[in-house]
Design an enzyme around this catalytic site. Sequence first.
Site, mmCIF file in Angstrom:
data_model
loop_
_atom_site.group_PDB
_atom_site.id
_atom_site.type_symbol
_atom_site.label_atom_id
_atom_site.label_comp_id
_atom_site.label_asym_id
_atom_site.label_seq_id
_atom_site.Cartn_x
_atom_site.Cartn_y
_atom_site.Cartn_z
ATOM 1 N N ASN A 155 0.679 -1.434 0.254
ATOM 2 C CA ASN A 155 0.166 -0.231 0.060
ATOM 3 C C ASN A 155 0.851 1.260 -0.023
ATOM 4 O O ASN A 155 0.420 2.385 -0.457
ATOM 5 C CB ASN A 155 -1.049 -0.003 1.022
ATOM 6 C CG ASN A 155 -0.465 -0.129 2.426
ATOM 7 O OD1 ASN A 155 0.746 -0.345 2.568
ATOM 8 N ND2 ASN A 155 -1.395 0.223 3.462
ATOM 9 N N PRO A 179 10.197 -6.778 -0.733
ATOM 10 C CA PRO A 179 9.010 -5.711 -0.853
ATOM 11 C C PRO A 179 7.913 -6.786 -1.114
ATOM 12 O O PRO A 179 8.042 -7.916 -1.566
ATOM 13 C CB PRO A 179 9.474 -5.057 -2.209
ATOM 14 C CG PRO A 179 10.581 -5.813 -2.839
ATOM 15 C CD PRO A 179 11.193 -6.788 -2.034
ATOM 16 N N GLY A 231 2.565 -5.328 7.659
ATOM 17 C CA GLY A 231 1.549 -6.160 6.897
ATOM 18 C C GLY A 231 0.477 -6.578 7.808
ATOM 19 O O GLY A 231 0.199 -5.989 8.862
ATOM 20 N N SER A 232 -0.033 -7.636 7.381
ATOM 21 C CA SER A 232 -1.307 -8.200 8.146
ATOM 22 C C SER A 232 -0.932 -8.789 9.372
ATOM 23 O O SER A 232 0.226 -9.168 9.658
ATOM 24 C CB SER A 232 -1.796 -9.275 7.148
ATOM 25 O OG SER A 232 -1.178 -10.151 7.180
ATOM 26 N N LEU A 254 1.352 -3.614 12.183
ATOM 27 C CA LEU A 254 0.223 -4.300 11.570
ATOM 28 C C LEU A 254 -0.988 -3.688 11.528
ATOM 29 O O LEU A 254 -1.105 -2.407 11.389
ATOM 30 C CB LEU A 254 0.045 -5.526 12.630
ATOM 31 C CG LEU A 254 1.414 -6.284 13.175
ATOM 32 C CD1 LEU A 254 1.256 -7.516 14.141
ATOM 33 C CD2 LEU A 254 2.244 -7.026 11.807
ATOM 34 N N CYS A 287 -3.201 1.391 6.725
ATOM 35 C CA CYS A 287 -3.638 0.952 7.902
ATOM 36 C C CYS A 287 -4.081 2.040 9.117
ATOM 37 O O CYS A 287 -4.514 1.536 10.031
ATOM 38 C CB CYS A 287 -2.323 0.282 8.547
ATOM 39 S SG CYS A 287 -1.017 1.226 8.478
ATOM 40 N N GLU A 461 8.025 3.880 14.121
ATOM 41 C CA GLU A 461 8.857 4.455 13.125
ATOM 42 C C GLU A 461 8.712 5.830 13.035
ATOM 43 O O GLU A 461 7.659 6.633 12.937
ATOM 44 C CB GLU A 461 8.347 3.750 11.941
ATOM 45 C CG GLU A 461 8.625 2.189 11.778
ATOM 46 C CD GLU A 461 8.135 1.451 10.930
ATOM 47 O OE1 GLU A 461 8.705 0.397 10.451
ATOM 48 O OE2 GLU A 461 7.290 1.933 9.946
HETATM 49 P P1 ADP Z 1 -1.306 -7.937 2.595
HETATM 50 O O1 ADP Z 1 -2.548 -8.684 2.931
HETATM 51 O O2 ADP Z 1 -1.407 -6.468 2.803
HETATM 52 O O3 ADP Z 1 -0.826 -8.264 1.320
HETATM 53 P P2 ADP Z 1 0.501 -9.469 3.872
HETATM 54 O O4 ADP Z 1 0.896 -9.530 5.505
HETATM 55 O O5 ADP Z 1 0.257 -10.798 3.279
HETATM 56 O O6 ADP Z 1 -0.323 -8.248 3.631
HETATM 57 O O7 ADP Z 1 1.823 -9.121 3.039
HETATM 58 C C1 ADP Z 1 2.909 -8.010 3.583
HETATM 59 C C2 ADP Z 1 4.166 -8.821 3.232
HETATM 60 O O8 ADP Z 1 4.399 -9.855 3.868
HETATM 61 C C3 ADP Z 1 4.376 -8.824 1.714
HETATM 62 O O9 ADP Z 1 5.695 -8.394 1.482
HETATM 63 C C4 ADP Z 1 4.329 -10.107 1.576
HETATM 64 O O10 ADP Z 1 4.959 -10.970 0.462
HETATM 65 C C5 ADP Z 1 4.854 -10.769 2.835
HETATM 66 N N1 ADP Z 1 4.350 -12.213 3.479
HETATM 67 C C6 ADP Z 1 3.351 -12.748 3.445
HETATM 68 N N2 ADP Z 1 3.169 -13.851 3.914
HETATM 69 C C7 ADP Z 1 4.637 -14.277 4.144
HETATM 70 C C8 ADP Z 1 5.302 -15.281 4.847
HETATM 71 N N3 ADP Z 1 4.663 -16.256 5.222
HETATM 72 N N4 ADP Z 1 6.640 -15.044 5.148
HETATM 73 C C9 ADP Z 1 7.256 -13.896 4.854
HETATM 74 N N5 ADP Z 1 6.744 -12.732 4.363
HETATM 75 C C10 ADP Z 1 5.375 -13.106 3.970
#
Ligand code: ADP
Length: 481
Positions: A155, A179, A231-232, A254, A287, A461
């Site tokens: 995002n 990324p 991320g999530s 998160l 977020c 951050e």
């Molecule tokens: P979104 O739903 O916003 O894409 P994610 O948490 O899935 O959020 O993704 C955020 C980042 O985490 C991305 O760079 C994604 O590739 C990475 N990611 C997702 N799953 C994994 C994992 N199991 N291990 C490491 N990185 C991950």
Amino acid sequence: MLNLNDSGLLKQQAYMNGQFTGHPCLPVINPANGQRIAAVPDFGARETETAVEAAGAAFRPWASRTAKDRGSVLRHWFELIMANREDLATILTAEQGKPYAEALGEIDYAASYVEYYAEEAKRISGEILPAHRADARITVFRQPIGVVAAITPWNFPAAMITRKIAPALAAGCTVVVKPAPETPLTALALVELAHRAGFPVGGINVLTGNAVEIGRVLTSHPKVRLVGFTGSTAVGKLLMAQSATTVKKVALELGGNAPFIVFDDADLDAAVEGAMASKFRNMGQTCVCTNRIYAQAGIHDRFVDRLAREVARLSVGDGFEKDVTQGPLITENAVLKVEDHIADALAKGARVVVGGQRHSLGRTFFQPTLMTGATGDMTLAREETFGPVAAVFRFGTEDEVIAAANETETGLAAYVYTRDLGRVFRVMEQLEYGMVGVNTGIISTELAPFGGVKQSGNSREGSRHGIDEFTELKYGCIAGL
Ligand code: ADP
């Protein structure tokens, strides 16, 4: 083809050990039209180990340079980012979808972290404390933690990277960045500029490819000392668990579920403006985006009327088109989630005031939507919609709205509109959130510590606090003086 002033910024290879490398095979898609923009390599565990080794080898020499020296390389990078801001924004809009003007804003925002931490490198100070015996002195050093991994979302393809790696590099750490698969091109353009700025070989590495494999190495390799992730919440928890085996520091940013509270005494025009900015920026895909709007009963109807007028004026389209304020959502799955949240809310008694449907442009485009009659049992009250849906809840008292706002596992950003100073402090203090905007819907700046509480994260951050994550304290007891 993208219309760039410097075509050398469109990179289709990953970057490690000071070189672009790998075979481009994973397509990067423009979410506005479904077309392929470019491709990047599909790297896995083996390449990640190589990148971590490169960062490990670069760490001591980089950490041993003077702070002024590290700061000047960062400063040079900042200047190159600003000199190429149009090209970076073009790449960003093409792969992420946000309107070009917003993309330019993100590049400036991303660059501001590089500028800030270029300056801050010189201010990482230790201390000498009063000692426990007369013949001793207690010294406290702040040293860089080591190799830092950064895993970032789509995002904010530029800002989420600089916000993590600029303070890390300023502190003397070296970095491996992964990324998001949707938006690797902005990251690769940034690292091309970092290369030109003169960072040492291995100082910055950017990997594209298999997230699970790359993530597994980054969270288990003994040389990586900190994993930074935005991320999530689900992936954040997984990375935290994986990092436990080698006792790494984990810095997490998160999800949120931001409340936006408008009291009867608020300046309504300002509240509407703030709600629009905080809800519809990046099509609602941040977020800190407002997820729940609480309007007090006395102003509820007037507030909704004015908000409806503004929502209806938003202009949806390809982010490169002039005057477009709302681009596509990142994927069709994101549209499905928005539809689910709206259907669930309608089934539980909410009403659509504006929008509510897929946009006639199709696929990833959704109408900016305003709903009223939202209640706490709806999915959109409990989960981040991450899309252009403003849902308004009606409330009566201050205590009631504070309880409702805190009724969530997350605690990133909250917003409050009121002109009562006593209420400002009462509400700010009771909201279980890492950040509170009072009479403003926009709070992000490199000058402030950004971060959440509860399941929204464990780090900050930005500001001088943002550098603390990347340093460790060393206590030296000097005795026999
Ligand atoms: P979104 O739903 O916003 O894409 P994610 O948490 O899935 O959020 O993704 C955020 C980042 O985490 C991305 O760079 C994604 O590739 C990475 N990611 C997702 N799953 C994994 C994992 N199991 N291990 C490491 N990185 C991950």
